[in-house]
Motif scaffolding. Structure first.
Motif, mmCIF file in Angstrom:
data_model
loop_
_atom_site.group_PDB
_atom_site.id
_atom_site.type_symbol
_atom_site.label_atom_id
_atom_site.label_comp_id
_atom_site.label_asym_id
_atom_site.label_seq_id
_atom_site.Cartn_x
_atom_site.Cartn_y
_atom_site.Cartn_z
ATOM 1 N N GLN A 322 -76.731 77.579 20.881
ATOM 2 C CA GLN A 322 -76.421 77.308 22.281
ATOM 3 C C GLN A 322 -75.100 76.562 22.426
ATOM 4 O O GLN A 322 -74.338 76.818 23.358
ATOM 5 C CB GLN A 322 -77.553 76.509 22.923
ATOM 6 N N GLU A 323 -74.825 75.647 21.508
ATOM 7 C CA GLU A 323 -73.560 74.920 21.584
ATOM 8 C C GLU A 323 -72.369 75.848 21.352
ATOM 9 O O GLU A 323 -71.259 75.563 21.800
ATOM 10 C CB GLU A 323 -73.546 73.761 20.581
ATOM 11 N N PHE A 324 -72.598 76.934 20.622
ATOM 12 C CA PHE A 324 -71.545 77.919 20.402
ATOM 13 C C PHE A 324 -71.790 79.158 21.257
ATOM 14 O O PHE A 324 -71.495 80.283 20.843
ATOM 15 C CB PHE A 324 -71.468 78.278 18.914
ATOM 16 N N GLY A 325 -72.306 78.940 22.450
ATOM 17 C CA GLY A 325 -72.581 80.045 23.351
ATOM 18 C C GLY A 325 -71.335 80.805 23.776
ATOM 19 O O GLY A 325 -71.428 81.940 24.233
ATOM 20 N N HIS A 326 -70.171 80.179 23.636
ATOM 21 C CA HIS A 326 -68.914 80.839 23.991
ATOM 22 C C HIS A 326 -68.476 81.856 22.942
ATOM 23 O O HIS A 326 -67.531 82.611 23.170
ATOM 24 C CB HIS A 326 -67.811 79.788 24.171
ATOM 25 N N VAL A 327 -69.182 81.895 21.791
ATOM 26 C CA VAL A 327 -68.844 82.823 20.712
ATOM 27 C C VAL A 327 -69.804 84.010 20.770
ATOM 28 O O VAL A 327 -71.024 83.822 20.889
ATOM 29 C CB VAL A 327 -68.956 82.120 19.339
ATOM 30 N N ASP A 328 -69.281 85.236 20.678
ATOM 31 C CA ASP A 328 -70.161 86.404 20.760
ATOM 32 C C ASP A 328 -71.039 86.503 19.512
ATOM 33 O O ASP A 328 -70.762 85.887 18.478
ATOM 34 C CB ASP A 328 -69.375 87.694 20.985
ATOM 35 N N ASP A 329 -72.099 87.300 19.606
ATOM 36 C CA ASP A 329 -73.115 87.351 18.548
ATOM 37 C C ASP A 329 -72.543 87.753 17.191
ATOM 38 O O ASP A 329 -72.890 87.161 16.164
ATOM 39 C CB ASP A 329 -74.237 88.319 18.937
ATOM 40 N N VAL A 330 -71.710 88.763 17.177
ATOM 41 C CA VAL A 330 -71.174 89.247 15.900
ATOM 42 C C VAL A 330 -70.361 88.163 15.210
ATOM 43 O O VAL A 330 -70.537 87.885 14.011
ATOM 44 C CB VAL A 330 -70.319 90.513 16.116
ATOM 45 N N GLU A 331 -69.469 87.539 15.952
ATOM 46 C CA GLU A 331 -68.639 86.485 15.373
ATOM 47 C C GLU A 331 -69.482 85.286 14.972
ATOM 48 O O GLU A 331 -69.256 84.672 13.922
ATOM 49 C CB GLU A 331 -67.551 86.064 16.363
ATOM 50 N N TYR A 332 -70.470 84.961 15.810
ATOM 51 C CA TYR A 332 -71.307 83.806 15.487
ATOM 52 C C TYR A 332 -72.051 84.022 14.172
ATOM 53 O O TYR A 332 -72.086 83.127 13.316
ATOM 54 C CB TYR A 332 -72.323 83.520 16.596
ATOM 55 N N VAL A 333 -72.677 85.184 14.007
ATOM 56 C CA VAL A 333 -73.422 85.466 12.774
ATOM 57 C C VAL A 333 -72.498 85.364 11.565
ATOM 58 O O VAL A 333 -72.859 84.781 10.533
ATOM 59 C CB VAL A 333 -74.076 86.863 12.849
#
Length: 379
Positions: A322-333
């Motif tokens: 949630q804190e990195f909600g500004h990052v899309d799923d692919v990049e976050y993973v």
């Protein structure tokens, strides 16, 4: 039924109490919570504080037909009748509860000429939830994560703030400090726990829970290893400030260096040097250059969340996402798995927790948790 009452000390109000109030709303147009001051008890929160917590908890549920009345110097059953409630509602969890409540019911009606009582039985998952049960949870590592499941949000926030306040006053020795010193410390407590720091609405992990958890880890480390009291205070000072600034994409200083500068600017201690080095050690760009004797304690406390039970760990992992909600799923993973692989390699080499106490108790569990998270992310 037009009006029904619910009475108790409610210190704190629990999800069990909230369920009873909800049941009362289903059978009456209006619910009045009669909050007993009860001078024979020593509640954690004043009557006014408890009233505010109940009001906020009901508002959070959207309940606009619940009123809270503080009862002073009277029996709640008699106060209920005076306020137009002919019936009180009570939750019955056990046969012992029934025996006790039946006696109170007889006294209320036959002796006091007060309101009658309606009994309701809570669902099984709330059968053991009481104020005394919740109070007994406080203290050990993880107590805050457990308590959160049993009380409404406003009650939880009030309890955590009370606990943090006691920790803060102990750290700065309020009992022996003069008025200007305590006033200065008060300002910093409000700042650190407020909306611009750990109390911020966008703080989904680096928040008040994180602060409580870390301070509990420091307590446990101190209790089991008996370090110098001054060293315990230094680690606590650093932990209070280490994530005070947490801004994504901030220009200039790193969050850790910004937090270090915030600590230096606070002038809370006569010796600021030790704690500032520990705050800087939480920045991986600065960590290698810092050789402070307490560095591994500070880093171990900060990483101890990786080794908690599965429920707490999953809450932590969700909070990070949630804190990195500004990052899309692919990049976050991709980024998250990169971090977890790095930490796993350190743990497998016995280097994640540089302190022996933490390594002995937490290393294997941390590896298991991180591997499971990577598997979930990959799936």
């Amino acid at each position: 039924m037009k009006k029904i009452g619910f009475s108790g000390t409610l210190d704190p109000i629990t999800n069990g109490h909230m369920w009873v109030i909800g049941e009362a709303r289903s059978i009456a147009d209006e619910v009045v919570v009669f909050l007993s001051e009860n001078s024979s008890k020593k509640p954690k929160f004043s009557a006014e504080e408890r009233k505010s917590i109940i009001d906020l908890s009901c508002a959070e549920e959207g309940w606009d037909n619940v009123q809270v009345v503080i009862v002073k110097g009277d029996y709640t059953a008699r106060a209920a009748k005076k306020h137009g409630a002919d019936c009180l509602i009570r939750g019955i969890r056990t046969t012992a509860d029934f025996d006790y409540e039946n006696l109170i019911q007889q006294t209320n009606v036959d002796v006091l000429q007060g309101a009658k009582t309606i009994f309701v039985m809570p669902p099984r998952d709330l059968g053991s939830v009481s104020s005394s049960f919740v109070k007994a949870l406080e203290g050990p590592i993880g107590w805050n994560w457990i308590m959160k499941k049993f009380v409404p949000g406003p009650a939880y926030h009030a309890w955590v703030m009370s606990w943090l306040r006691a920790e803060w006053e102990s750290l700065w020795d309020y009992a022996h400090a003069d008025v200007p010193a305590t006033a200065h410390a008060d300002e910093w407590f409000a700042r650190l726990t407020g909306a611009t720091a750990y109390g911020g609405a966008t703080r989904h992990y680096h928040n008040l829970d994180h602060l409580v958890h870390g301070l509990c880890e420091i307590r446990a480390w101190a209790a089991n290893t008996a370090p110098e009291p001054r060293d315990v205070d230094i680690v606590k000072q650093a932990f209070w400030f280490h994530d005070a600034i947490y801004e994504h994409g901030a220009d200039g200083l790193s969050n850790e260096e910004g937090s270090a500068q915030l600590w230096l600017g606070s002038s809370l201690s006569h010796d600021m040097a030790d704690a500032v080095e520990l705050i800087r050690a939480t920045d991986h760009f600065q960590e290698q250059s810092i050789a402070h004797r307490l560095k591994h304690i500070m880093l171990s406390v900060d990483l101890a969340i990786l080794a908690q039970d599965d429920e707490v760990y999953q809450n932590y992992a969700r909070g990070i996402r949630q804190e990195f909600g500004h990052v899309d799923d692919v990049e976050y993973v991709q980024r998250r798995c990169g971090v977890l692989r790095h930490l796993c390699r350190k743990a497998e080499a016995g280097l994640l927790f540089g302190d022996a106490y933490f390594s002995e108790h937490y290393n294997e569990r941390a590896i298991d948790n991180m591997q499971r998270e990577m598997a979930r992310l990959a799936g």
